[in-house]
Design a protein around this motif. Sequence first.
Motif, short mmCIF file in Angstrom:
data_model
loop_
_atom_site.label_atom_id
_atom_site.label_comp_id
_atom_site.label_asym_id
_atom_site.label_seq_id
_atom_site.Cartn_x
_atom_site.Cartn_y
_atom_site.Cartn_z
N GLN A 168 0.85 -1.19 0.00
CA GLN A 168 0.00 0.00 0.00
C GLN A 168 0.88 1.24 0.00
OE1 GLN A 168 -3.21 -0.17 -0.39
NE2 GLN A 168 -3.54 2.01 -0.31
N LEU A 169 0.54 2.18 -0.85
CA LEU A 169 1.32 3.42 -0.92
C LEU A 169 1.10 4.28 0.31
CD1 LEU A 169 0.97 4.71 -4.59
CD2 LEU A 169 2.99 3.81 -3.49
N ALA A 170 2.16 4.79 0.84
CA ALA A 170 2.11 5.78 1.92
C ALA A 170 2.93 6.96 1.43
CB ALA A 170 2.68 5.20 3.21
N PRO A 171 2.35 7.76 0.54
CA PRO A 171 3.13 8.82 -0.07
C PRO A 171 3.54 9.89 0.93
CG PRO A 171 0.83 9.06 -0.66
CD PRO A 171 0.97 7.77 0.10
N SER A 172 4.74 10.38 0.74
CA SER A 172 5.21 11.46 1.60
C SER A 172 4.64 12.77 1.06
CB SER A 172 6.74 11.49 1.63
OG SER A 172 7.24 11.66 0.32
N TYR A 173 4.20 13.58 1.97
CA TYR A 173 3.60 14.85 1.58
C TYR A 173 4.71 15.80 1.16
CZ TYR A 173 -0.83 17.37 1.65
OH TYR A 173 -1.99 17.98 1.28
N PRO A 174 4.64 16.37 -0.03
CA PRO A 174 5.68 17.31 -0.46
C PRO A 174 5.69 18.54 0.46
CG PRO A 174 4.29 16.67 -2.31
CD PRO A 174 3.65 16.14 -1.07
N PRO A 175 6.85 18.96 0.94
CA PRO A 175 6.91 20.10 1.87
C PRO A 175 6.32 21.38 1.29
CG PRO A 175 9.04 19.00 1.75
CD PRO A 175 8.17 18.37 0.72
N ASP A 232 0.74 16.56 -8.05
CA ASP A 232 0.73 15.72 -9.24
C ASP A 232 2.10 15.11 -9.50
OD1 ASP A 232 -1.89 16.50 -9.47
OD2 ASP A 232 -1.56 17.88 -11.15
N ARG A 233 3.15 15.92 -9.41
CA ARG A 233 4.52 15.41 -9.62
C ARG A 233 4.90 14.38 -8.56
NH1 ARG A 233 7.82 20.70 -9.94
NH2 ARG A 233 5.81 21.50 -9.47
N ALA A 234 4.54 14.65 -7.31
CA ALA A 234 4.85 13.71 -6.23
C ALA A 234 4.15 12.37 -6.44
CB ALA A 234 4.46 14.32 -4.88
N ALA A 235 2.89 12.42 -6.89
CA ALA A 235 2.14 11.19 -7.14
C ALA A 235 2.78 10.39 -8.28
CB ALA A 235 0.69 11.52 -7.46
N MET A 236 3.19 11.05 -9.33
CA MET A 236 3.85 10.36 -10.44
C MET A 236 5.15 9.69 -9.98
SD MET A 236 3.20 12.83 -13.72
CE MET A 236 4.23 11.85 -14.78
N ASN A 237 5.92 10.39 -9.15
CA ASN A 237 7.17 9.80 -8.64
C ASN A 237 6.90 8.61 -7.74
OD1 ASN A 237 8.84 11.56 -10.01
ND2 ASN A 237 8.87 13.04 -8.35
N GLU A 238 5.85 8.68 -6.92
CA GLU A 238 5.50 7.55 -6.05
C GLU A 238 5.16 6.32 -6.87
OE1 GLU A 238 5.46 7.06 -2.75
OE2 GLU A 238 6.20 9.05 -2.31
N VAL A 239 4.34 6.47 -7.91
CA VAL A 239 3.94 5.34 -8.73
C VAL A 239 5.14 4.81 -9.53
CG1 VAL A 239 2.48 4.62 -10.66
CG2 VAL A 239 1.53 6.02 -8.83
N ARG A 240 5.96 5.70 -10.03
CA ARG A 240 7.12 5.31 -10.84
C ARG A 240 8.09 4.44 -10.03
NH1 ARG A 240 8.53 10.24 -12.65
NH2 ARG A 240 7.20 10.03 -14.47
N THR A 241 8.22 4.69 -8.74
CA THR A 241 9.16 3.93 -7.91
C THR A 241 8.51 2.77 -7.17
OG1 THR A 241 8.82 5.46 -6.07
CG2 THR A 241 10.65 5.94 -7.56
N VAL A 243 1.93 -10.98 -17.66
CA VAL A 243 1.88 -10.16 -18.87
C VAL A 243 1.95 -8.68 -18.49
CG1 VAL A 243 0.54 -11.82 -20.23
CG2 VAL A 243 -0.64 -10.15 -18.85
N ALA A 244 2.34 -7.87 -19.44
CA ALA A 244 2.34 -6.43 -19.24
C ALA A 244 0.90 -5.93 -19.29
CB ALA A 244 3.17 -5.76 -20.33
N SER A 245 0.61 -4.91 -18.50
CA SER A 245 -0.74 -4.37 -18.46
C SER A 245 -0.69 -2.92 -18.00
CB SER A 245 -1.64 -5.19 -17.54
OG SER A 245 -1.19 -5.08 -16.21
N SER A 246 -1.87 -2.32 -17.96
CA SER A 246 -2.00 -0.95 -17.51
C SER A 246 -2.79 -0.94 -16.21
CB SER A 246 -2.73 -0.13 -18.58
OG SER A 246 -2.92 1.19 -18.14
N VAL A 247 -2.42 -0.05 -15.30
CA VAL A 247 -3.11 0.03 -14.02
C VAL A 247 -3.29 1.50 -13.64
CG1 VAL A 247 -1.00 -0.10 -12.64
CG2 VAL A 247 -3.14 -0.86 -11.65
N GLN A 248 -4.43 1.81 -12.99
CA GLN A 248 -4.68 3.16 -12.50
C GLN A 248 -4.59 3.14 -10.97
OE1 GLN A 248 -8.23 4.96 -13.96
NE2 GLN A 248 -7.56 4.88 -16.08
N VAL A 249 -3.83 4.09 -10.44
CA VAL A 249 -3.61 4.16 -9.00
C VAL A 249 -4.07 5.51 -8.48
CG1 VAL A 249 -1.88 4.00 -7.18
CG2 VAL A 249 -1.59 2.67 -9.27
N PRO A 250 -5.08 5.55 -7.58
CA PRO A 250 -5.46 6.82 -6.97
C PRO A 250 -4.58 7.09 -5.74
CG PRO A 250 -7.02 5.11 -6.38
CD PRO A 250 -6.01 4.48 -7.30
#
Length: 186
Positions: free
Chosen positions: A104-111, A149-158, A171-178
């Motif tokens: 589960q993602l626990a994104p860090s809040y951008p300062p 938006d940038r922080a969310a993209m970095n979280e999903v990318r890593t 197989v390769a697929s596409s996924v949407q992450v809120p």
Amino acid sequence: MSDPMNNPRGNPPPPDEPRKGSSPLIWILVLIALIAFAWYFYNRNAGTEPINDLTPPAATSDAMTPAPSSPVEGASKPSREKARAPKKVTRAQPRDRDATLLNQLAPSYPPEAFRAREEGTVVVRAQVDELGNASDVEIVRRSGSRTLDRAAMNEVRTSKFNPAIRNGKTVASSVQVPIEYKLDEQ
């Protein structure tokens, strides 16, 4: 008279310099080369041996089975042979599924967004390969804050994903992450 420096054998006197021998570095390099050589042959031969099946072999000779004492007993022999034959073990195929987040993602809040008191939910789409790595990350729904938006993209990318499975294969697929960024009001 005899000269003490002259040997009776006629050999020249030993030099005053110490005798030059092999450097310890050369011996260490030779030892490393021998270990690498042994490692190579060990690994080369380790993978060539067949893996033995653990099921017992089926009895094929009639010498091991007793002769039937009556014709009725002899008639039932083929059905007993089938019952004794080892059953083939089949592995269950994994069910088809879509790609999911491994943790589960626990994104860090951008300062910067925290100081500006920005909140919002970002929906990010990513392509997940057969190994569970995300690529081609893009925003599907923006939060209203570029920083979030940038922080969310970095979280999903890593992030690491469980890859999708189709017909028992990844197989390769596409996924949407809120990803929701919400300030805790206390």
